[in-house]
Design an enzyme around this catalytic site. Sequence first.
Site, short mmCIF file in Angstrom:
data_model
loop_
_atom_site.label_atom_id
_atom_site.label_comp_id
_atom_site.label_asym_id
_atom_site.label_seq_id
_atom_site.Cartn_x
_atom_site.Cartn_y
_atom_site.Cartn_z
N SER A 149 -3.05 0.56 6.05
CA SER A 149 -2.46 0.99 4.87
C SER A 149 -1.02 0.78 4.87
O SER A 149 -0.30 0.92 5.64
CB SER A 149 -2.97 2.53 4.27
OG SER A 149 -2.49 2.93 3.34
N TYR A 163 -3.25 11.13 6.75
CA TYR A 163 -3.88 9.91 6.60
C TYR A 163 -2.93 8.75 6.78
O TYR A 163 -3.10 7.97 7.51
CB TYR A 163 -4.19 9.71 4.83
CG TYR A 163 -4.44 8.22 4.42
CD1 TYR A 163 -5.90 7.67 4.64
CD2 TYR A 163 -3.59 7.45 3.84
CE1 TYR A 163 -5.98 6.51 4.37
CE2 TYR A 163 -3.96 6.11 3.62
CZ TYR A 163 -5.27 5.69 3.64
OH TYR A 163 -5.52 4.39 3.39
#
Length: 259
Positions: A149, A163
């Site tokens: 990401s 995350y």
Amino acid sequence: MLDFAKIFGLDGRVAIVTGGAQGMGEAIARTLAGAGASVALADIQHEAVKAVADDIAAAGAKARAYRVDMAEEDEIVALVDSARADFGRLDIVVNCAGLQHRNFLEDTSSAFWDTMIDVNLRGPFIATREAVRIMRADGTAGRIINIASNSAFHATAPSLLAYATSKAGVAGLTRSVAMEVAKDRINVNAVCPGNTATPGQLTSTGPAFPPEQIAKFMPPIGRVGRPEDIAAAVLYFASDAASYITGQTLVVDGGQLTC
């Protein structure tokens, strides 16, 4: 003239795609199958991933679904072994399955933290370890592609603490494994999406993003990402076009991080 079908084609190759029931994983599986690969789709949502695999098979490609919890080591090991046995070889592994649940620091329990790390980082580590074992034994010039990401490089929202940390770990895993297995002709790279519209994004739990935060998620290119945008980058890394590339993290976020 260049033979683009040969450069980007995956005829005769076998790919595992985790998180294949929906979103990015589904788009990746369909894209690799469209390029000629046989695809083993894994997901904890067995009925949904089976429906995707059946649809791919109905279109003429080879596909099979596997029910796998990416937090369970024995299930991941069984997936890699089963895919190799069922398809006869293993060339590509795409670690796409992941969670994007949210919590602020003071509300993040150890159990929440462990769940995020187990699925987003430990799972790809185990799948990568097992795939490398098979690729080395078979002498396969393999490809491992991790979905990280842009949060691995930039704090995009406070509640994405666990995350973002897990995805930073995926980026580190990518570089370290790439260095270790380069001698085996196994290339390891990561695709780092930005804000991408997926079903998983809608079902993630945690505090809602405030409107001013949501506004910051819109990249300079003027739209959010689509699963197909990520799938195209994965196809590149899986193909012969990227045979000289390893240990890289390709940010696919419409310019959000770099502009």
